[in-house]
Motif scaffolding. Structure first.
Motif, PDB file in Angstrom:
ATOM      1  N   GLN A 225       0.818  -1.203   0.000  1.00 56.09           N
ATOM      2  CA  GLN A 225       0.000   0.000   0.000  1.00 56.09           C
ATOM      3  C   GLN A 225       0.860   1.265   0.000  1.00 56.09           C
ATOM      4  O   GLN A 225       0.489   2.277  -0.596  1.00 56.09           O
ATOM      5  CB  GLN A 225      -0.926   0.003   1.209  1.00 56.09           C
ATOM      6  CG  GLN A 225      -1.993  -1.062   1.176  1.00 56.09           C
ATOM      7  CD  GLN A 225      -2.956  -0.857   0.006  1.00 56.09           C
ATOM      8  OE1 GLN A 225      -3.154   0.258  -0.476  1.00 56.09           O
ATOM      9  NE2 GLN A 225      -3.545  -1.952  -0.466  1.00 56.09           N
ATOM     10  N   SER A 246      -5.643   2.308   4.406  1.00 62.11           N
ATOM     11  CA  SER A 246      -5.420   0.864   4.560  1.00 62.11           C
ATOM     12  C   SER A 246      -4.163   0.587   5.379  1.00 62.11           C
ATOM     13  O   SER A 246      -4.140  -0.315   6.218  1.00 62.11           O
ATOM     14  CB  SER A 246      -5.297   0.207   3.177  1.00 62.11           C
ATOM     15  OG  SER A 246      -5.024  -1.161   3.298  1.00 62.11           O
ATOM     16  N   THR A 300      -7.355  -4.927  -1.726  1.00 56.69           N
ATOM     17  CA  THR A 300      -6.880  -3.545  -1.839  1.00 56.69           C
ATOM     18  C   THR A 300      -5.472  -3.466  -2.403  1.00 56.69           C
ATOM     19  O   THR A 300      -5.017  -2.389  -2.788  1.00 56.69           O
ATOM     20  CB  THR A 300      -6.896  -2.861  -0.462  1.00 56.69           C
ATOM     21  OG1 THR A 300      -6.010  -3.553   0.424  1.00 56.69           O
ATOM     22  CG2 THR A 300      -8.293  -2.852   0.124  1.00 56.69           C
TER      23      THR A 300
END
Length: 413
Positions: A225, A246, A300
């Motif tokens: 991320q 996240s 994600t």
């Protein structure tokens, strides 16, 4: 709770056993008072039983002065020598055997007190390993006593000879039984210590496995991320913001679990289920209800995850934890090593087994075994601890398939 709810954790049992041991004195060093009592109690008892009655017997019978002095001296000699019997068990028991034989011959009478110091010396000497000294000394001394009485013309009543023989055998039998009891006690202590050390080793391995699974998954997510956020920071700020959110969520979850685990390790009363007011609140162990959030966190990171879970909620907690961690570690490996675009997580009941299958369409496994690290070892250990197996194989046409099987019968036992 993370460390204590696992059925394999030995901390609660160890804490209860150690608490009981502290209360009873088992396994603790003897106090100096106890050591002094064990040293002087036999001396005092043998002195009281031997010396005053012997003096009274000498005054009553009025033997020759030399015999009277010798008899009283032998009576006093026994308790005195008991002071050193633990340091020199073999020689002391041999000397007391001769002294007992002489006392038996010199003061031979039904009113003569038993030579109790010899009985104490026999028990103590055998318990200290001087078995050969004791048996040889007793046999030689008693046979020598009977032979000396025969040569000296001392009339020995058969009932007293039989009673003395039986008494000596009873003392030897008690000494041997006491020796076996002490040996069993030492063996039990050793077995307990070995078992406790083994449980502590297993506990350390379990904690290391938990930390690896938590940190490996969370740090992998954070790394991916963070890369996405840096790449999109200027082009697509809204997606960069989602990546940062996240990261925040993943790091918070990981910190909560690690702090809970380390807090329990620091807490002296954690093993007994008691926590200080300042202790970190325990985090519930993951179960299969968290699979959806696990899949969402992996999505994600750009990986398509298809999840299918047919394992019921009533499944034992240990099985749910193992299946969740295996799925978590497998997806972490997919993200870090597989270069895959999609992964499938399937949990079903196949006959008498719980079966978890995690497949991806990535580059496959290293056939030389170079990628087999602690993550794969931890997954295999989780399955084997519940009587199951773990298999890692190449998928067709490409990718990797991880299959974990855990028997339902052994899991519920």
């Amino acid at each position: 709770m993370l460390p204590s709810a696992s059925p394999r954790s030995p901390r609660s049992a160890n804490a209860m056993v150690e608490s009981l041991m502290k209360g009873t004195g088992f396994g603790q060093p003897r106090s100096r008072r106890s050591q002094r009592l064990r040293l002087w109690l036999p001396v005092a008892i043998s002195f009281v039983i031997q010396v005053p009655p012997t003096i009274a017997s000498v005054l009553w019978v009025e033997p020759s002065l030399l015999v009277g002095i010798a008899t009283v001296t032998l009576a006093v000699l026994g308790p005195v020598l008991l002071i050193w019997v633990r340091r020199y068990p073999g020689p002391i028991v041999a000397i007391l055997s001769v002294a007992g034989a002489a006392d038996f011959l010199l003061g031979y009478s039904w009113t003569t007190p038993p030579y109790l110091a010899l009985a104490f010396a026999v028990v103590i000497a055998i318990s200290h390993g001087a078995r050969t000294w004791t048996w040889v000394s007793m046999i030689v001394a008693w046979e020598g006593t009977l032979l000396a009485a025969l040569l000296a013309g001392v009339a020995l009543e058969p009932p007293r000879v039989v009673a003395t023989t039986v008494g000596l055998l009873l003392v030897l039998g008690f000494a041997e039984a006491n020796r076996r009891r002490l040996e069993n006690f030492v063996q039990f202590q050793k077995a307990f210590t070995d078992r406790r050390e083994q449980e502590l080793r297993e506990e350390r391995v379990r904690i290391a496995r938990e930390l690896h699974d938590v940190l490996a998954h969370s740090l992998s997510q954070i790394n991916v991320q963070a890369g996405v956020g840096l790449h999109l920071m200027h082009k697509q700020p809204e997606q960069a913001e989602a990546a940062l959110a996240s990261i925040k969520s993943s790091s918070k979850d990981a910190l909560d679990e690690v702090r809970s685990l380390l807090g329990m390790l620091r807490n002296e009363d954690a093993a007994a289920g008691e926590f200080d007011s300042d202790a970190v609140p325990p985090v519930p162990e993951p179960d299969l209800s968290r699979l959806e959030s696990l899949a969402a966190s992996v999505r994600t990171q750009g990986l398509t995850v298809i999840l299918s879970n047919d394992v019921p909620e009533q499944t034992p907690t240990a099985v749910q934890l193992a299946l969740f961690r295996i799925a978590q570690e497998s997806l972490t490996n997919v993200v870090r090593h597989a270069a895959a675009t999609a992964a499938t997580v399937t949990l079903v009941i196949d006959g008498h087994d719980y079966v978890a299958t995690i497949a991806d369409n990535g580059v496959g496994i290293d056939t030389d075994g170079h990628t087999a690290g602690r993550g794969l070892l931890g997954m295999r250990e989780r399955a084997e601890l519940l009587g199951g197996t773990l298999r890692v194989a190449e998928a067709k046409p490409r990718g990797t398939v991880v299959t974990a099987r855990i028997p339902r019968r052994s899991a519920s036992a």
